[in-house]
Design a protein around this motif. Structure first.
Motif, PDB file in Angstrom:
ATOM      1  N   GLU A   1     -11.766   7.400   8.363  1.00 53.96           N
ATOM      2  CA  GLU A   1     -11.209   8.058   7.321  1.00 53.96           C
ATOM      3  C   GLU A   1      -9.948   7.863   6.954  1.00 53.96           C
ATOM      4  OE1 GLU A   1     -13.243   9.653   5.438  1.00 53.96           O
ATOM      5  OE2 GLU A   1     -14.976   9.018   6.533  1.00 53.96           O
ATOM      6  N   ARG A   2      -9.267   7.726   8.293  1.00 51.71           N
ATOM      7  CA  ARG A   2      -7.624   7.277   7.958  1.00 51.71           C
ATOM      8  C   ARG A   2      -7.231   5.969   7.810  1.00 51.71           C
ATOM      9  NH1 ARG A   2      -4.889   9.529  13.173  1.00 51.71           N
ATOM     10  NH2 ARG A   2      -3.499   7.761  13.452  1.00 51.71           N
TER      11      ARG A   2
ATOM     12  N   ALA B   1       0.821  -1.130  -0.076  1.00 51.65           N
ATOM     13  CA  ALA B   1       0.097   0.077  -0.053  1.00 51.65           C
ATOM     14  C   ALA B   1       0.919   1.441   0.049  1.00 51.65           C
ATOM     15  CB  ALA B   1      -0.994   0.037   1.326  1.00 51.65           C
ATOM     16  N   ARG B   2       2.162   1.126   0.191  1.00 51.85           N
ATOM     17  CA  ARG B   2       3.031   2.257   0.356  1.00 51.85           C
ATOM     18  C   ARG B   2       2.693   3.231   1.329  1.00 51.85           C
ATOM     19  NH1 ARG B   2       4.243   4.817  -5.122  1.00 51.85           N
ATOM     20  NH2 ARG B   2       1.721   4.737  -5.168  1.00 51.85           N
ATOM     21  N   LEU B   3       2.325   2.733   2.376  1.00 51.38           N
ATOM     22  CA  LEU B   3       1.738   3.309   3.585  1.00 51.38           C
ATOM     23  C   LEU B   3       2.554   3.270   4.677  1.00 51.38           C
ATOM     24  CD1 LEU B   3      -0.989   4.492   4.604  1.00 51.38           C
ATOM     25  CD2 LEU B   3      -1.710   2.421   5.512  1.00 51.38           C
ATOM     26  N   PRO B   4       3.474   4.374   5.142  1.00 50.34           N
ATOM     27  CA  PRO B   4       4.368   4.361   6.199  1.00 50.34           C
ATOM     28  C   PRO B   4       3.570   4.386   7.396  1.00 50.34           C
ATOM     29  CG  PRO B   4       4.902   6.067   4.646  1.00 50.34           C
ATOM     30  CD  PRO B   4       3.565   5.549   4.176  1.00 50.34           C
ATOM     31  N   MET B   5       3.739   3.238   8.342  1.00 51.08           N
ATOM     32  CA  MET B   5       2.953   2.913   9.611  1.00 51.08           C
ATOM     33  C   MET B   5       3.180   3.793  10.807  1.00 51.08           C
ATOM     34  SD  MET B   5       0.029   1.434   9.178  1.00 51.08           S
ATOM     35  CE  MET B   5      -0.061   0.340  10.677  1.00 51.08           C
ATOM     36  N   THR B   6       4.763   3.647  11.383  1.00 50.31           N
ATOM     37  CA  THR B   6       5.114   4.023  12.469  1.00 50.31           C
ATOM     38  C   THR B   6       6.381   4.847  12.309  1.00 50.31           C
ATOM     39  OG1 THR B   6       6.263   1.950  12.743  1.00 50.31           O
ATOM     40  CG2 THR B   6       3.987   2.311  13.770  1.00 50.31           C
TER      41      THR B   6
ATOM     42  N   GLY C   1       9.168   7.523  14.494  1.00 45.88           N
ATOM     43  CA  GLY C   1       9.506   7.912  15.836  1.00 45.88           C
ATOM     44  C   GLY C   1       8.859   7.376  17.118  1.00 45.88           C
ATOM     45  N   ASP C   2       8.381   8.142  17.721  1.00 47.52           N
ATOM     46  CA  ASP C   2       7.640   7.539  19.144  1.00 47.52           C
ATOM     47  C   ASP C   2       6.274   6.850  18.748  1.00 47.52           C
ATOM     48  OD1 ASP C   2      10.020   8.284  20.102  1.00 47.52           O
ATOM     49  OD2 ASP C   2       9.079  10.095  21.131  1.00 47.52           O
ATOM     50  N   ASP C   3       5.596   6.464  17.791  1.00 53.62           N
ATOM     51  CA  ASP C   3       4.400   6.081  17.685  1.00 53.62           C
ATOM     52  C   ASP C   3       4.296   4.631  18.268  1.00 53.62           C
ATOM     53  OD1 ASP C   3       3.660   8.285  16.103  1.00 53.62           O
ATOM     54  OD2 ASP C   3       3.915   7.022  13.924  1.00 53.62           O
ATOM     55  N   VAL C   4       3.161   4.711  18.940  1.00 50.53           N
ATOM     56  CA  VAL C   4       2.972   3.169  19.568  1.00 50.53           C
ATOM     57  C   VAL C   4       1.950   2.643  18.488  1.00 50.53           C
ATOM     58  CG1 VAL C   4       1.384   2.187  21.507  1.00 50.53           C
ATOM     59  CG2 VAL C   4       2.872   3.933  21.814  1.00 50.53           C
ATOM     60  N   LEU C   5       2.314   1.149  18.387  1.00 48.64           N
ATOM     61  CA  LEU C   5       1.532   0.482  17.423  1.00 48.64           C
ATOM     62  C   LEU C   5       0.674  -0.716  18.203  1.00 48.64           C
ATOM     63  CD1 LEU C   5       0.865  -0.897  14.397  1.00 48.64           C
ATOM     64  CD2 LEU C   5       2.879  -2.298  14.763  1.00 48.64           C
ATOM     65  N   THR C   6      -0.465  -0.783  17.881  1.00 54.70           N
ATOM     66  CA  THR C   6      -1.133  -1.902  18.459  1.00 54.70           C
ATOM     67  C   THR C   6      -1.784  -2.748  17.381  1.00 54.70           C
ATOM     68  OG1 THR C   6      -1.812  -0.459  20.126  1.00 54.70           O
ATOM     69  CG2 THR C   6      -3.084  -2.256  20.122  1.00 54.70           C
ATOM     70  N   VAL C   7      -1.675  -4.238  17.855  1.00 59.35           N
ATOM     71  CA  VAL C   7      -2.283  -5.012  17.050  1.00 59.35           C
ATOM     72  C   VAL C   7      -3.396  -5.713  17.595  1.00 59.35           C
ATOM     73  CG1 VAL C   7      -1.667  -7.180  15.415  1.00 59.35           C
ATOM     74  CG2 VAL C   7       0.241  -5.593  15.810  1.00 59.35           C
ATOM     75  N   LEU C   8      -4.455  -5.746  16.812  1.00 59.22           N
ATOM     76  CA  LEU C   8      -5.911  -6.012  17.440  1.00 59.22           C
ATOM     77  C   LEU C   8      -6.464  -7.382  16.711  1.00 59.22           C
ATOM     78  CD1 LEU C   8      -6.920  -2.369  18.086  1.00 59.22           C
ATOM     79  CD2 LEU C   8      -6.489  -4.029  19.820  1.00 59.22           C
ATOM     80  N   PRO C   9      -6.774  -8.464  17.444  1.00 56.52           N
ATOM     81  CA  PRO C   9      -7.765  -9.121  16.582  1.00 56.52           C
ATOM     82  C   PRO C   9      -9.040  -8.953  16.547  1.00 56.52           C
ATOM     83  CG  PRO C   9      -6.663 -10.163  18.388  1.00 56.52           C
ATOM     84  CD  PRO C   9      -6.510  -8.755  18.796  1.00 56.52           C
ATOM     85  N   GLY C  10      -9.677  -9.021  15.311  1.00 56.05           N
ATOM     86  CA  GLY C  10     -11.017  -8.489  15.053  1.00 56.05           C
ATOM     87  C   GLY C  10     -12.042  -8.984  15.760  1.00 56.05           C
ATOM     88  N   THR C  11     -11.710 -10.179  16.740  1.00 57.35           N
ATOM     89  CA  THR C  11     -12.548 -10.724  17.545  1.00 57.35           C
ATOM     90  C   THR C  11     -12.823 -10.129  18.986  1.00 57.35           C
ATOM     91  OG1 THR C  11     -10.522 -12.146  18.111  1.00 57.35           O
ATOM     92  CG2 THR C  11     -12.064 -13.162  16.641  1.00 57.35           C
TER      93      THR C  11
ATOM     94  N   VAL D   1      -4.307   1.300  10.196  1.00 56.65           N
ATOM     95  CA  VAL D   1      -4.477   2.812  10.612  1.00 56.65           C
ATOM     96  C   VAL D   1      -3.158   3.190  10.809  1.00 56.65           C
ATOM     97  CG1 VAL D   1      -5.421   4.287  12.214  1.00 56.65           C
ATOM     98  CG2 VAL D   1      -6.682   2.086  11.646  1.00 56.65           C
ATOM     99  N   PRO D   2      -2.485   4.038  10.040  1.00 52.22           N
ATOM    100  CA  PRO D   2      -1.113   4.682  10.009  1.00 52.22           C
ATOM    101  C   PRO D   2      -0.915   5.325  11.410  1.00 52.22           C
ATOM    102  CG  PRO D   2      -2.252   5.757   8.051  1.00 52.22           C
ATOM    103  CD  PRO D   2      -3.287   4.495   8.712  1.00 52.22           C
ATOM    104  N   GLY D   3       0.121   5.543  11.699  1.00 48.09           N
ATOM    105  CA  GLY D   3       0.294   6.643  12.904  1.00 48.09           C
ATOM    106  C   GLY D   3       0.509   7.830  12.365  1.00 48.09           C
ATOM    107  N   ARG D   4       1.061   8.700  13.246  1.00 46.82           N
ATOM    108  CA  ARG D   4       1.303  10.147  13.074  1.00 46.82           C
ATOM    109  C   ARG D   4       2.196   9.984  11.950  1.00 46.82           C
ATOM    110  NH1 ARG D   4       3.573  11.662  18.738  1.00 46.82           N
ATOM    111  NH2 ARG D   4       4.174   9.510  18.733  1.00 46.82           N
ATOM    112  N   GLN D   5       2.014  10.717  10.922  1.00 46.58           N
ATOM    113  CA  GLN D   5       2.973  10.875   9.679  1.00 46.58           C
ATOM    114  C   GLN D   5       3.973  11.765   9.841  1.00 46.58           C
ATOM    115  OE1 GLN D   5       2.240   8.713   6.882  1.00 46.58           O
ATOM    116  NE2 GLN D   5       1.371   7.909   8.856  1.00 46.58           N
ATOM    117  N   ARG D   6       4.775  11.816   8.714  1.00 53.76           N
ATOM    118  CA  ARG D   6       6.065  12.655   8.823  1.00 53.76           C
ATOM    119  C   ARG D   6       6.136  13.767   9.700  1.00 53.76           C
ATOM    120  NH1 ARG D   6       8.985  16.419   5.220  1.00 53.76           N
ATOM    121  NH2 ARG D   6       7.440  16.129   3.721  1.00 53.76           N
ATOM    122  N   VAL D   7       7.181  13.641  10.663  1.00 48.35           N
ATOM    123  CA  VAL D   7       7.358  14.845  11.757  1.00 48.35           C
ATOM    124  C   VAL D   7       8.890  15.511  11.416  1.00 48.35           C
ATOM    125  CG1 VAL D   7       5.919  14.140  13.437  1.00 48.35           C
ATOM    126  CG2 VAL D   7       8.379  12.955  13.394  1.00 48.35           C
ATOM    127  N   ARG D   8       9.727  15.067  10.377  1.00 52.78           N
ATOM    128  CA  ARG D   8      10.761  15.541  10.282  1.00 52.78           C
ATOM    129  C   ARG D   8      10.908  15.840   8.681  1.00 52.78           C
ATOM    130  NH1 ARG D   8      14.105  11.136  13.660  1.00 52.78           N
ATOM    131  NH2 ARG D   8      13.729  12.194  15.359  1.00 52.78           N
TER     132      ARG D   8
END
Lengths: 241, 241
Positions: free
Chosen positions: B200-201, B144-149, B151-161, B234-241
């Protein structure tokens, strides 16, 4: 015709954990770009070494600082921003001259990778292809033979840069956790793991999948500093079936 | 001498995303084991096809049910437990006869993989080696060429269950999220994303990196069911630098 920016994940360290696609890109790349710490060969470049086209032009981008000044220092952000701007401009010039550029990134490029800062600047103007890599966390939990998430487990990936209370709260609210960027954050991470009651379940892994790597139960790890390439794994609920 | 259980990650679907180590194990394996849905070739086996030693003995373990009965049905747990017990016993017999067995697993074996239920049963009695794989989520965000995390982003992986409230709360408390196991949980996931203000994101990805895959903004995805091999990014905060 413009060249293609190939953003290529190099995996966690063991060159055998490159993907077939990444190895093929390296073997045929006319131009290879990578980041390196001052005075070092560059971690991504080291992983790539065995597979790299020996005739490739190499673009080496040396970080202006890594740990020499703190991220809270007012000089940090402008300096690092100029650095990525300059790197992106050099890559863009090669693309505009019609050359494909393979931009190497340790681990998986879109999972906390520096390569995103170049990708973000060029994606709107140049064709890009991204090849995922084995993340450092996957490399570490496989090497440790530590199953991480079963069934309905939630996994949380936490940068060690968060403050101790935030770390502890998020650790307590998750089934499985990975703490990245341990380095100088180690004492704070230890406090957070203890306060979440997880120090006994956690595993410390340093330079995972690399020849000089080591791993040990976090509770037996008494040092106060860790290298940048280290992480902590807290496995989720174990086998339920 | 006992054989070695090689637990091998097959990556997200594109056979080009196998690691060099996995491809070598497949090319030389005398015995290959894999799981499959009834009447299907088996997803891990399909990914492996191009690289598999044609002379390998194949151990096919067919799930007694996948979606035919619900996980809450009282028959579910005992039936699936017997299934993994039997699979582990068959693999153990080959190991005891001195053969290495390559147990294939789509994605990364220790990240929600079925292979763990065999590994868990044999690790204490037989030598094991685990080869990580590209996770489905890495394969999807790269494609998808979607940068995900960053810097300090937290990533959570959630089962849809998880239930909709739990999903919404965890989505709201994270920077970047991945929702796995979408399938029949889609309506609940939609409610959770809307209630967390993230619809939306989000990006919906179905059969990522596979020839018949598709992806679209979650907000444009109006269906009520999704296949098992689908996830939401759901991508994290996008480019900060």
């Amino acid at each position: 015709m413009t060249g293609v920016l190939q953003v290529v994940g190099m995996g966690p360290g063991d060159p055998d954990l490159l993907t077939l696609r990444a190895a093929r890109i390296l073997a045929t790349a006319a131009v290879v770009a990578f980041f390196a710490k001052r005075g070092r060969p560059g971690h991504a470049r080291t992983i790539a070494a065995a597979h790299l086209n020996p005739a490739a032009e190499e673009l080496r981008f040396e970080y202006p600082y890594t740990t020499e000044i703190d991220v809270d220092d007012p000089r940090y952000e402008p300096g690092i921003r100029s650095f990525y701007e300059a790197a992106a401009a050099i890559v863009a010039a090669r693309l505009d001259a019609g050359h494909d550029v393979a931009l190497l990134c340790e681990g998986d490029p879109f999972f906390y990778g520096s390569a995103m800062y170049v990708f973000d600047r060029l994606r709107a103007t140049h064709p890009t292809v991204v090849t995922p890599g084995i993340t450092s966390m996957s490399g570490c939990w496989a090497q440790a033979r530590l199953p991480m998430t079963h069934g309905d487990d939630v996994l949380t990936v936490l940068p060690g840069t968060l403050d101790a209370d935030a770390l502890a709260a998020r650790l307590a609210g998750s089934d499985a956790s990975v703490i990245m960027k341990v380095g100088r954050n180690l004492p704070k991470i230890r406090t957070a793991l203890q306060s979440a009651g997880l120090a006994e379940r956690a595993l410390y892994v340093e330079r995972g999948t690399m020849p000089d790597g080591r791993m040990l139960p976090f509770a037996e790890f008494a040092e106060d500093r860790a290298p940048y390439f280290s992480l902590v794994l807290v496995p989720g609920r174990q086998r339920v079936r």
